[in-house]
Design a protein around this motif. Sequence first.
Motif, PDB file in Angstrom:
ATOM      1  N   LEU A 185       0.836  -1.203   0.000  1.00  0.00           N
ATOM      2  CA  LEU A 185       0.000   0.000   0.000  1.00  0.00           C
ATOM      3  C   LEU A 185       0.874   1.258   0.000  1.00  0.00           C
ATOM      4  CD1 LEU A 185      -3.062   0.869   0.305  1.00  0.00           C
ATOM      5  CD2 LEU A 185      -2.454   1.385   2.676  1.00  0.00           C
ATOM      6  N   ALA A 186       1.965   1.208   0.736  1.00  0.00           N
ATOM      7  CA  ALA A 186       2.775   2.412   0.929  1.00  0.00           C
ATOM      8  C   ALA A 186       3.559   2.810  -0.309  1.00  0.00           C
ATOM      9  CB  ALA A 186       3.740   2.206   2.100  1.00  0.00           C
ATOM     10  N   THR A 188      -5.121  15.924  -4.294  1.00  0.00           N
ATOM     11  CA  THR A 188      -4.271  14.878  -3.731  1.00  0.00           C
ATOM     12  C   THR A 188      -2.917  14.903  -4.428  1.00  0.00           C
ATOM     13  OG1 THR A 188      -6.200  13.504  -3.263  1.00  0.00           O
ATOM     14  CG2 THR A 188      -4.072  12.386  -3.350  1.00  0.00           C
ATOM     15  N   TYR A 189      -1.858  14.967  -3.624  1.00  0.00           N
ATOM     16  CA  TYR A 189      -0.506  15.105  -4.174  1.00  0.00           C
ATOM     17  C   TYR A 189       0.262  13.794  -4.028  1.00  0.00           C
ATOM     18  CZ  TYR A 189      -1.573  20.071  -3.782  1.00  0.00           C
ATOM     19  OH  TYR A 189      -2.149  21.304  -3.900  1.00  0.00           O
ATOM     20  N   PRO A 190       0.995  13.428  -5.033  1.00  0.00           N
ATOM     21  CA  PRO A 190       1.768  12.175  -4.935  1.00  0.00           C
ATOM     22  C   PRO A 190       3.041  12.347  -4.113  1.00  0.00           C
ATOM     23  CG  PRO A 190       2.169  13.220  -7.042  1.00  0.00           C
ATOM     24  CD  PRO A 190       1.132  14.062  -6.343  1.00  0.00           C
ATOM     25  N   ASP A 191       3.478  11.261  -3.511  1.00  0.00           N
ATOM     26  CA  ASP A 191       4.777  11.230  -2.844  1.00  0.00           C
ATOM     27  C   ASP A 191       5.859  11.612  -3.859  1.00  0.00           C
ATOM     28  OD1 ASP A 191       6.119   9.420  -0.265  1.00  0.00           O
ATOM     29  OD2 ASP A 191       7.394   9.904  -1.972  1.00  0.00           O
ATOM     30  N   ARG A 214       8.674  10.682  -4.258  1.00  0.00           N
ATOM     31  CA  ARG A 214       9.484   9.569  -4.755  1.00  0.00           C
ATOM     32  C   ARG A 214       8.866   8.884  -5.972  1.00  0.00           C
ATOM     33  NH1 ARG A 214      10.373   7.049   1.146  1.00  0.00           N
ATOM     34  NH2 ARG A 214       8.355   8.079   1.345  1.00  0.00           N
ATOM     35  N   ILE A 215       7.620   9.201  -6.263  1.00  0.00           N
ATOM     36  CA  ILE A 215       7.028   8.671  -7.503  1.00  0.00           C
ATOM     37  C   ILE A 215       7.450   9.593  -8.641  1.00  0.00           C
ATOM     38  CG2 ILE A 215       4.930   7.961  -8.689  1.00  0.00           C
ATOM     39  CD1 ILE A 215       3.561   7.812  -5.952  1.00  0.00           C
ATOM     40  N   ALA A 231       5.672   7.035   4.614  1.00  0.00           N
ATOM     41  CA  ALA A 231       4.262   7.143   4.245  1.00  0.00           C
ATOM     42  C   ALA A 231       3.588   5.786   4.299  1.00  0.00           C
ATOM     43  CB  ALA A 231       4.128   7.728   2.848  1.00  0.00           C
ATOM     44  N   TRP A 264       0.589   5.662   2.716  1.00  0.00           N
ATOM     45  CA  TRP A 264      -0.165   5.778   1.467  1.00  0.00           C
ATOM     46  C   TRP A 264       0.499   6.911   0.697  1.00  0.00           C
ATOM     47  CZ3 TRP A 264      -3.067   3.651  -1.955  1.00  0.00           C
ATOM     48  CH2 TRP A 264      -3.972   4.359  -2.758  1.00  0.00           C
ATOM     49  N   PRO A 265       0.983   6.632  -0.488  1.00  0.00           N
ATOM     50  CA  PRO A 265       1.871   7.607  -1.127  1.00  0.00           C
ATOM     51  C   PRO A 265       1.143   8.743  -1.840  1.00  0.00           C
ATOM     52  CG  PRO A 265       1.745   5.645  -2.464  1.00  0.00           C
ATOM     53  CD  PRO A 265       0.879   5.392  -1.258  1.00  0.00           C
ATOM     54  N   TYR A 266      -0.021   9.130  -1.352  1.00  0.00           N
ATOM     55  CA  TYR A 266      -0.769  10.248  -1.923  1.00  0.00           C
ATOM     56  C   TYR A 266      -1.320  11.043  -0.754  1.00  0.00           C
ATOM     57  CZ  TYR A 266      -0.551   6.727  -5.607  1.00  0.00           C
ATOM     58  OH  TYR A 266      -0.111   5.770  -6.473  1.00  0.00           O
TER      59      TYR A 266
END
Lengths: 636, 636
Positions: free
Chosen positions: A292-293, A528-531, A533-534, B593, B595-597
């Motif tokens: 999930l993470a 909603t903002y992505p991490d 690292r993506i 994280a 959840w990466p969002y």
Amino acid sequence: MTDTLDATTAGGPVSPSRSVFRPLGSEEARIVGGFWAHKQDLNATTIIDHCLTWMERIGWIGNFDRAADGTVADHHDGIEFVDSEVYKLLEAMAWELGRSNNSELDRTYRSLVSRVAAAQEPDGYLHTSFGREGQRPRFSDLEWGHELYCFGHLFQAAVARLRTGHDDLIVDVARRLADHVYIEFGPNGRDAICGHPEIEPALAELGRALSEPRYLELARIFIERRGRGRLKTTLFQSSEYFLDDIPVRDANVLRGHAVRAEYLAAGAVDVATEFGDAELLDAVKRQWTNTLAARTYLTGGVGSHHQNEEFGSDFELPADRAYAETCAAIGSVMLSWRLLLATGEAKYSDLIERTLLNAVLVSPREDGKAFYYTNTLHQRTLGSEPVEDELSERAEASLRAPWFEVSCCPTNVARTLASVASYFATASSDGLQLHQFGDLDVATSVNGSPVRLQMRTLGYPFDGHVSITVEADDELELSVRIPSWAGDAAITIGGGTLAAEDGYVRLRRRFDPNEPLLLDLPLAPRLTYPDPRIDALRGTAAVERGPLVLCVESTDLPAALQVDSVSLRTGSPLRETPDGASVSIAITEPGSAVWPYGSSPSADGRSETTVELRPYFQWANRGPSTMRVFLPLAGE
Amino acid sequence: MTDTLDATTAGGPVSPSRSVFRPLGSEEARIVGGFWAHKQDLNATTIIDHCLTWMERIGWIGNFDRAADGTVADHHDGIEFVDSEVYKLLEAMAWELGRSNNSELDRTYRSLVSRVAAAQEPDGYLHTSFGREGQRPRFSDLEWGHELYCFGHLFQAAVARLRTGHDDLIVDVARRLADHVYIEFGPNGRDAICGHPEIEPALAELGRALSEPRYLELARIFIERRGRGRLKTTLFQSSEYFLDDIPVRDANVLRGHAVRAEYLAAGAVDVATEFGDAELLDAVKRQWTNTLAARTYLTGGVGSHHQNEEFGSDFELPADRAYAETCAAIGSVMLSWRLLLATGEAKYSDLIERTLLNAVLVSPREDGKAFYYTNTLHQRTLGSEPVEDELSERAEASLRAPWFEVSCCPTNVARTLASVASYFATASSDGLQLHQFGDLDVATSVNGSPVRLQMRTLGYPFDGHVSITVEADDELELSVRIPSWAGDAAITIGGGTLAAEDGYVRLRRRFDPNEPLLLDLPLAPRLTYPDPRIDALRGTAAVERGPLVLCVESTDLPAALQVDSVSLRTGSPLRETPDGASVSIAITEPGSAVWPYGSSPSADGRSETTVELRPYFQWANRGPSTMRVFLPLAGE
């Protein structure tokens, strides 16, 4: 609510002997209207028939007739594992019959079961592609033959029949086949596993439904054998692809082929539950958390690599190359549901909601006659209408296809929709739990007393108003999941304001059936903002509304403007629309670069307009289009 | 300089009958020192021997012996197209013999040729995997059998022998085989093509080298037949994969399998040139332009999809999932070189330089004993040392592999390095052109008069000082390419300052051999920003220095810091180092994280350090590491 129960009812697709939450059977929880009823009706009237018609026409069902009359070695239609599609359709039909008891469907179902049964051999073996003169020997290609995988789907079809109150022909067939598999692969059989997991959760369920410890034991054996390099690798498929690289109890994250990984993990939870194997359960919980993470799309979809349909590395989540196979999303729901029952933790239902509404429901076209196999989050190029009577490759274009050469997804969607009510509510020794929102009637018993519950919505997931009525003689605890997207805000329910704790609002009381509990979930669109690292999503944001991921579709843009030339104006307000949101976007004229790398960053867009964002799961229903979920951010 | 010439000499791997620039033969242009001499010496002393040793050990050369003695149907080593690796090695050896004339290599070469020749059948056919009792029939699997592909590489090996002054056994073998192919596939043969293009440019070159119009005609036929759906597609491979979807003259961009696309386009230029087919030439120029604009990595690498080794859509250029196969980069050089000769336009040499120095040279390890097959621009996870005597899958990990089950890249690197001098200079009716920089001696004739040129560097590509001496009786025009990365700045050359025009500085004069021309190319490190349409690179920048793409490797970071936690501080100066650059980077602690969002963008890095960036082509030579080319930008 956290004590462990013995199972007392049939309990839908999954029914552990012991669990924190007890699943409700198809008689106990029924969808009676609204959004999900519409999807179940589409399934009943169209999708099931679509699958049946296709598989008759292209001979996949005929394979069983030819197996029965001895001609299948000369003429077999489709790839090795098309039997499994017939079994998933039988499973879908069984759940649907449990729900609607349609007499025409009942005739169709019984006829199809008898054709399958006629193909079973005297020793219980049943597969149309192996073992006859002129075919490859039984179990001669465990890596790619998918025999046990097909058996698993037959077992799940039998479980659906048992759990909807029938012990008839398909159950006999499954029992004889499972006995055969136990002899061939059990403690005294060959030390081997199937390339594609699936028989593991299926054997566990069949063992539970028939109270047959040998089937549970064989599920355990298959789980334990895996991860030790038994399967032959190939030039392109490693042990990781087969989940045969690391024992299940030692792995930290889901990896390899995404569908296989999810099915295997689901089976591991079943085995851990039945055998009280806390280490194995912890291993799967750890894998779920780490997946999930860092390995899950915003839609809940999983599997970043087209190559081998595999999970990628951590944070390797490109929108435009998302594979996110429909079946992998369904496998994720299967896994999360088992973990919810085993632990009672709301986070598993959070992911089920996200995945069902976005990653699964995007697959079927609104008319139920075409499907996505892979589910991109960014479609760059316009496709064309599919040919409605041709087999397709995996649909990666901007429109869905009616049927595939490997057509695992349509029948998987069918069985999931037919049994979807089972994910909405559970019971415990002293209470009821609501996990999903919709128009649902529950009729069950808690602590020996009958309880009735009615949940009604004003159009969830498009509207956040939910009312709940409970009728019970005794006090009980009602737990209502408050989705993580609803934030930390207090929830108005039952005239008072209650805070959610660990993901649930809990009310312990004697309920008055004339005083409905009212819940108002805040659905305002949000960014909603992505991490960071993506890589593939840096500098973008998505818009979500309640449980729905929204997207921009070219159909909603001014003529001739493609989705790749728009950016989201940061700071501009998100305005709510009935189903989604509208937002100001900046428009950048497509440049005419000769080399896509330059000495200065590109300027922000120069003109501006407003665009409507709509639910992702509804995209590509209005003709060929381009689409994206994550929008680049442009300065204010 | 823009008039069209008749060919007057042998002319390296490509020698069009008519062209704007005339290629120089291996006797006319020789690398005599510096960077490229080191690479050619590594090839001569190590890489060629490495390929030979591996192919002896694993039986790929032995296949020819067994074909000759009649036992190969019982025992064939490797996949269907391993013959081609032996032929590419023969090509590499032939070019190397033309360069160094080493007597030991000469004996090895002649022995290997005789073993290949012994396997040829009386009618000229030569393939170790097809046509014998117990093997599949000849030409029974044109999609996947790769017979014509292998023949093409044999023809290129023969061309290398002819162009280095020998008409001996391999040429006889090639002539007999080409005659056989003409009968089988020519105007009176079967109407078919090979799944993997390669025979097209090879037949064109063999036809040129032997003055045999039938071979040129057959190349033309194969080009014209393609793109009309002759090849059977599969579940995963469409007509686009095979470049059989659109006729070559109608296509707008390279697509499908990247190596196949580049080889086919190269052959199309050869055919267009020989037959004066301006429409076909324009089609390939258009494809090259559109591919450069939206489907090429900063390194010059091409092919974004691991799935099917294919080009992606426009702007689908993820760093971490870059496939960028070494052979596709070599194919790109082959194509650009042909277009340079046909048009005289400097942009083709710009791409050749970028591709050779970054996308091709990254493949061989510094010791020449291991290779990348795929070339990522972002390595996220540490790999481990490869086992030195084991066959590998396509190396996608952080370290190169010694040999592959499909081992097309090492021999392709070998033949490219052995013939690389040919890309440095050309001649025309009244001048010489320098396209690449290095330590090169040219001895040729222009307009009938002898001309000698010496180019010397102080360590190019790490240093930008170049001196050029010309010795000639008559006036001539010297054109020196000024790379596009050198900007619009005037170039100091020959004591004066000259501006480049259309990519060249041109000097027409009588040259004084005692007055060297001095060129100082500005190599200061510079930031390069991706087009915002490349999703996977948004919000990042790369650092380039002269022709070299730089990268951050974990080996150069403080201990335990991975490349995924650093960002480039915008506004901080790039300081030059001898081979690269150093720059301030921001360090972000890896988050935890679940959840990466999230509901807000991530904060910029909180601590800071300085890191050295090094040439990308040198990465992964100091043990397992992580690496990235494009760095996220952090605010000042």
